[in-house]
Design an enzyme around this catalytic site. Structure first.
Site, PDB file in Angstrom:
ATOM      1  CD1 TRP A 102      -2.189  -2.203   1.751  1.00  0.00           C
ATOM      2  CD2 TRP A 102      -3.047  -1.134  -0.016  1.00  0.00           C
ATOM      3  NE1 TRP A 102      -3.228  -2.950   1.272  1.00  0.00           N
ATOM      4  CE2 TRP A 102      -3.769  -2.324   0.196  1.00  0.00           C
ATOM      5  CE3 TRP A 102      -3.404  -0.307  -1.080  1.00  0.00           C
ATOM      6  CZ2 TRP A 102      -4.843  -2.708  -0.623  1.00  0.00           C
ATOM      7  CZ3 TRP A 102      -4.467  -0.681  -1.893  1.00  0.00           C
ATOM      8  CH2 TRP A 102      -5.170  -1.864  -1.655  1.00  0.00           C
ATOM      9  CG  ASP A 171      -2.949   3.941   4.531  1.00  0.00           C
ATOM     10  OD1 ASP A 171      -3.981   3.718   5.199  1.00  0.00           O
ATOM     11  OD2 ASP A 171      -2.701   3.377   3.445  1.00  0.00           O
ATOM     12  CE  LYS A 195      -8.180  -3.157   4.269  1.00  0.00           C
ATOM     13  NZ  LYS A 195      -7.346  -2.283   3.456  1.00  0.00           N
TER      14      LYS A 195
HETATM   15  C1  LIG Z   1      -6.913  -1.787   2.343  1.00  0.00           C
HETATM   16  C2  LIG Z   1      -5.883  -0.744   2.401  1.00  0.00           C
HETATM   17  C3  LIG Z   1      -5.856   0.348   1.509  1.00  0.00           C
HETATM   18  C4  LIG Z   1      -6.838   0.478   0.373  1.00  0.00           C
HETATM   19  O1  LIG Z   1      -8.043   0.904   0.816  1.00  0.00           O
HETATM   20  P1  LIG Z   1      -9.260   1.267  -0.163  1.00  0.00           P
HETATM   21  O2  LIG Z   1     -10.212   1.848   0.815  1.00  0.00           O
HETATM   22  O3  LIG Z   1      -9.713   0.006  -0.803  1.00  0.00           O
HETATM   23  O4  LIG Z   1      -8.773   2.259  -1.156  1.00  0.00           O
HETATM   24  C5  LIG Z   1      -4.887   1.302   1.676  1.00  0.00           C
HETATM   25  N1  LIG Z   1      -3.974   1.217   2.652  1.00  0.00           N
HETATM   26  C6  LIG Z   1      -3.940   0.188   3.515  1.00  0.00           C
HETATM   27  C7  LIG Z   1      -2.899   0.134   4.580  1.00  0.00           C
HETATM   28  C8  LIG Z   1      -4.897  -0.823   3.409  1.00  0.00           C
HETATM   29  O5  LIG Z   1      -4.875  -1.845   4.279  1.00  0.00           O
END
Ligand SMILES: *Cc1c(COP(=O)(O)O)cnc(C)c1O
Length: 360
Positions: A102, A171, A195
């Site tokens: 990511w 993030d 998540k």
């Molecule tokens: C799942 C994830 C993403 C992507 O998220 P979306 O909402 O599908 O764009 C980005 N960063 C991390 C760390 C993730 O686990």
């Protein structure tokens, strides 16, 4: 009714209590004669839910007054683009710490906008993390970007760097509200809800107000953080049902004792799983190097891919769902987000022992 042990990496399991509340309120939300998803995003009923979600998040995370909480769409992936668009000035740059799949995607987007510095790149397939205690920041960095939990390989930072005057942007898609975090250390935190906090379709942003005020002014309206901050995330139609479920999840979390209690449970779950690897005498091999293991995404390998396939199939037959590792990393991954109970992980550990005995 049967509920499985849900180890999906995202969208992921939700607390039963949050779902039950939605079920009870679905057809007639607080005597409005309709569901919350059929209500205008400008209505009193929705407004209350919207602001309750924001204030619960503020309370649970201890978000200081000088930060805005925004709910957007487009996932964390859209933030990969919006962050550099808003915060890197003409001719400027930003620092990115690359610790996983990511982070790599975030860097790819940032490089479309500006000439960014990848100040750390893994050389061993994302199995460990850099020591950021003496982090070097480039002179021209508008911010430092990092990923707190690397969902795919299963590594997680235990602490955050001090970036001084340079804002730290993180993030936290896969570990937001899973543990205590000092929000005031960050310029911005962002996460897709799907998540740890709710259904897909809602992205949570926590941004220090001075960064919003000083962001680039020449962007199209929708892409400016100030647009959404000025309108309390109701510039256009918000993902109302997703925000409503988020509220239910936050109410559940508050009810069980907030982030302190969640952190204890998450630690107990991770301890149960990782000590099972240690006890397996090499049968289950963790992917993450020692000291860098994630409490949210627990990744491991078996001797052969064939055995891994059998493990996943047997797990599924025993109601352990979503154990297949990401295609980039292979192997097995169980995601043990907030809504996954300690009992689910304990049952899984029993299953692992049984599988090992039967498949020597
Ligand atoms: C799942 C994830 C993403 C992507 O998220 P979306 O909402 O599908 O764009 C980005 N960063 C991390 C760390 C993730 O686990």
């Amino acid at each position: 009714m049967k509920r499985v042990h849900n180890f999906y990496a995202g969208p992921a399991g939700l607390p039963l209590e949050a779902l039950q509340r939605a079920k009870e309120e679905l057809l007639d939300f607080e005597n409005t004669g309709m569901s919350i998803m059929e209500t205008s995003h400008r209505s009193k009923a929705y407004d209350k839910v919207h602001n309750e979600a924001i204030s619960l998040l503020r309370e649970l995370m201890g978000i200081p007054e000088n930060y805005s909480v925004l709910f957007l769409q487009g996932g964390a992936s859209m933030q990969f683009a919006m962050i550099p668009m808003n915060f890197i000035p003409e001719g400027g740059s930003a620092d990115y710490i690359n610790t996983g799949v990511w982070s790599t995607k975030a860097i790819k987007e940032a490089k479309i906008v500006a000439d960014c510095n990848e100040t750390y790149t893994s050389t061993n397939g994302f199995k460990d993390l850099p020591d950021l205690s003496n982090i070097k920041i480039s002179d021209n960095a508008a911010y430092v970007h990092m990923t707190s939990n690397n969902t795919i390989y299963g590594t997680q930072f235990n602490s955050f760097p001090d970036t001084g005057k340079t804002p730290l942007i993180c993030d936290m898609s896969s570990d937001i509200l899973s543990r205590k975090v000092d929000v005031s250390k960050f310029g911005m935190i962002y996460a897709g809800a799907q998540k740890n906090l709710g259904p897909s379709g809602v992205t949570i942003l926590i941004i220090r107000n001075d960064l919003i005020e000083n962001a680039n002014k020449t962007l199209p309206t929708y892409f400016k953080y100030s647009t959404h901050a000025d309108k309390n995330s109701l510039f256009n139609t918000a993902p109302t049902f997703g925000i409503y479920i988020l509220r239910n999840v936050l109410l559940w979390m508050k009810g069980i004792g907030g982030v302190e209690e969640i952190e204890k449970i998450n630690t107990a779950k991770a301890d149960a799983a990782y000590s099972a690897f240690a006890a397996s005498e090499g049968y289950y091999k963790p992917v993450a190097n020692s000291g860098f293991e994630s409490k949210m995404n627990i990744t491991f390998r078996l001797k052969t891919e064939e055995l891994e396939k059998k493990f996943i199939a047997d797990a599924e037959a025993n109601d352990f769902i979503g154990c297949k590792g990401h295609r980039d990393a292979g192997g097995i991954r169980i995601s043990t987000y907030n809504a996954v109970s300690l009992e689910s992980v304990q049952e899984f550990v029993k299953f692992m022992d049984k599988f090992r005995n039967e498949n020597k």
